[in-house]
Design an enzyme around this catalytic site. Structure first.
Site, mmCIF file in Angstrom:
data_model
loop_
_atom_site.group_PDB
_atom_site.id
_atom_site.type_symbol
_atom_site.label_atom_id
_atom_site.label_comp_id
_atom_site.label_asym_id
_atom_site.label_seq_id
_atom_site.Cartn_x
_atom_site.Cartn_y
_atom_site.Cartn_z
ATOM 1 N N HIS A 112 0.832 -1.280 0.122
ATOM 2 C CA HIS A 112 0.079 -0.149 -0.030
ATOM 3 C C HIS A 112 0.867 1.228 -0.115
ATOM 4 O O HIS A 112 0.277 2.572 -0.291
ATOM 5 C CB HIS A 112 -1.084 0.224 1.166
ATOM 6 N N ASP A 142 0.119 -7.580 1.182
ATOM 7 C CA ASP A 142 0.480 -6.096 1.288
ATOM 8 C C ASP A 142 1.882 -5.828 1.403
ATOM 9 O O ASP A 142 2.667 -5.425 2.288
ATOM 10 C CB ASP A 142 -0.016 -5.506 2.814
ATOM 11 N N SER A 217 4.689 2.302 7.892
ATOM 12 C CA SER A 217 4.566 1.345 6.969
ATOM 13 C C SER A 217 5.855 0.815 6.082
ATOM 14 O O SER A 217 6.276 1.748 5.689
ATOM 15 C CB SER A 217 3.368 1.527 5.784
ATOM 16 N N GLY A 273 -5.889 -27.504 0.888
ATOM 17 C CA GLY A 273 -7.081 -28.202 0.400
ATOM 18 C C GLY A 273 -8.175 -28.809 1.554
ATOM 19 O O GLY A 273 -8.470 -29.787 1.453
#
Length: 455
Positions: A112, A142, A217, A273
């Site tokens: 982001h 992200d 971030s 799975g």
């Protein structure tokens, strides 16, 4: 992005929006250290910080992002009458990053931070400013990998093994909060394996009380050896500021993604799975299991990796490669980021006994199960790719959340929230967005059906 009093948000800082009219690592020098003494003989982290800080960079980006015209509540048939509404808006933002390969100039950060960026500049600790380009990225975790132009005289951080972290371990956060420049804060590991926050599609966060704020971030979370244990990603707060609850992507998860991006230019999800759920007190008691940690297996898909390894419905999965798992979300994130073809050892509790099986993970081209995904409306449904023509609902359990939502076996999902769905990847990207409303357009035996719900 921030609303009410409870905030979970990404940490890059948007600085400016224009008016609507404008449109395998090199060897590293070990960063060793612990609590040392300064020149006056007082205990200090300064010697450690001096070695680690040069590997953490400030990132500034400029670019354009599409405006969500659906948010304007203008029906499609009337948008022709509003040609002046622009489809893009310019933006600038700041974030942080970590150099993980000094020789090649590789920097990791959050997706982001650089999403939509046309121009990326990286400011080093010594003041140099270098251009960077995106070498690879993965929206669902992200995560982004950048490559610097003309890298010289850089410092890199070494990856630690985040599976060895314990609650209570010391942690140091380094980043660029609020665009102030490099800032160092410290705290401890508050929790591990955090998931269900709806920040990302695959969540297995480290929680820390080291002060993290907007702009952190992509910055580093390190241990007292100066090693990278996590990538700071999000915060929980009332107004976007620090209240002592921050989240970081574990270094092992980041390391696996980097390896795949370097080798293949993309991330190939690993698939077990199964469909499953969390272990609660009642379930544990019913199965004579003396814990609420782990992941309960509701169903094993035929011919899946789990099926071939002998995993059965009713099993409780307890560990991956010898490391205990806390919940289904953590299991899902770890399996996905280990990658297709990876061989892993899964701990199982069955009939009062514990055992371990080796599993070779499937890739994401076959069946992909949305059960226990970021959207609870799919719980009980089995989904699969439909040869590029949407997503097939191949099964729906009676009385499940998906059945109550209105999904039926044989449905083909062609749109989600008015975005085209050609594959499971498309659907997962839409579901990963922070949206508490889902509208599906479905082809049901040649008829068009819409399903809508808040969740």
């Amino acid at each position: 992005m921030f609303k009410n009093t409870k905030i979970i948000g990404a940490l890059s800082i948007a600085l400016a929006l224009s008016p609507i009219g404008n449109l395998a690592y090199a060897d590293a020098t070990p960063l060793i250290g612990a609590l040392s003494q300064n020149e006056e003989g007082v205990p200090s982290l300064a010697p450690l910080i001096e070695k680690a800080v040069p590997a953490v960079v400030n990132i500034s980006v400029n670019g354009k992002k599409s405006l969500n015209q659906n948010a304007l509540d203008i029906p499609d048939e009337f948008k022709f009458f509003f040609p002046e509404i622009q489809k893009e808006r310019k933006f600038s933002a700041l974030g942080s990053g970590v150099i993980i390969n000094a020789e090649k100039g590789l920097v990791i950060t959050n997706y982001h931070v650089v999403d939509g960026a046309d121009d990326i500049k990286v400011t080093l600790h010594d003041g140099r400013v270098l251009k960077a380009s995106v070498k690879g990225q993965d929206e669902q975790t992200d995560f982004a990998l950048l490559e610097l132009e003309s890298p010289k005289n850089l410092t890199e951080l070494k990856f630690a093994d985040s599976d060895n972290l314990k609650v209570g371990d010391f942690a140091i956060a380094i980043g660029n909060p609020f665009g102030l420049g490099q800032t160092v804060t410290s705290g401890i590991i508050s929790a591990l394996g955090r998931s269900g926050l709806n920040i990302e599609n695959y969540e297995n966060f480290i929680q820390t009380d080291a002060a993290i704020n907007s702009g952190n971030s992509g910055g580093a979370l390190i241990n007292l050896k100066g090693e990278l244990i996590g990538i700071n990603t999000a915060i929980l707060g009332r107004s976007g500021g620090n209240i002592g609850i921050g989240f970081a992507i574990p270094s092992n998860m980041a390391h696996s993604i980097v390896d795949q991006l370097i080798a293949n230019g993309k991330v190939s999800r690993g698939l077990l799975g199964i469909t499953g759920t969390e272990v609660n007190e009642d379930l544990a008691k019913n199965f004579d299991y003396h814990s609420v940690n782990g992941a309960f297996v509701n169903e094993v898909l035929k011919d899946s990796a789990a099926d071939k390894a002998g995993i059965k419905s009713g099993d409780i999965l307890t560990s991956i490669n010898g490391v205990k798992i806390s919940n289904f979300g953590q299991l899902r994130a770890k399996i996905a980021t280990l990658g297709a073809g990876a061989k892993v050892k899964i701990g199982i509790f069955r009939d009062g006994k514990e055992k371990e099986v080796e599993v070779t993970l499937d890739g994401d081209k076959g069946h992909t199960v949305a059960s226990n995904s970021s959207n609870p409306l799919f719980e009980g449904a089995t989904l699969s790719d439909n040869d590029g023509k949407g997503v097939l609902v191949s099964d729906v359990k009676d009385n499940s959340r998906a059945a109550r939502y209105g999904l039926a076996k044989g449905d083909i999902i062609t749109e989600a929230n008015r975005e085209k769905v050609n594959s499971m990847d498309d659907l997962n990207k839409i579901l990963s967005k922070k949206n508490k409303f889902l509208a599906l357009k479905i082809n049901r035996k040649g008829m068009t059906v819409y399903l809508t719900s808040n969740y």
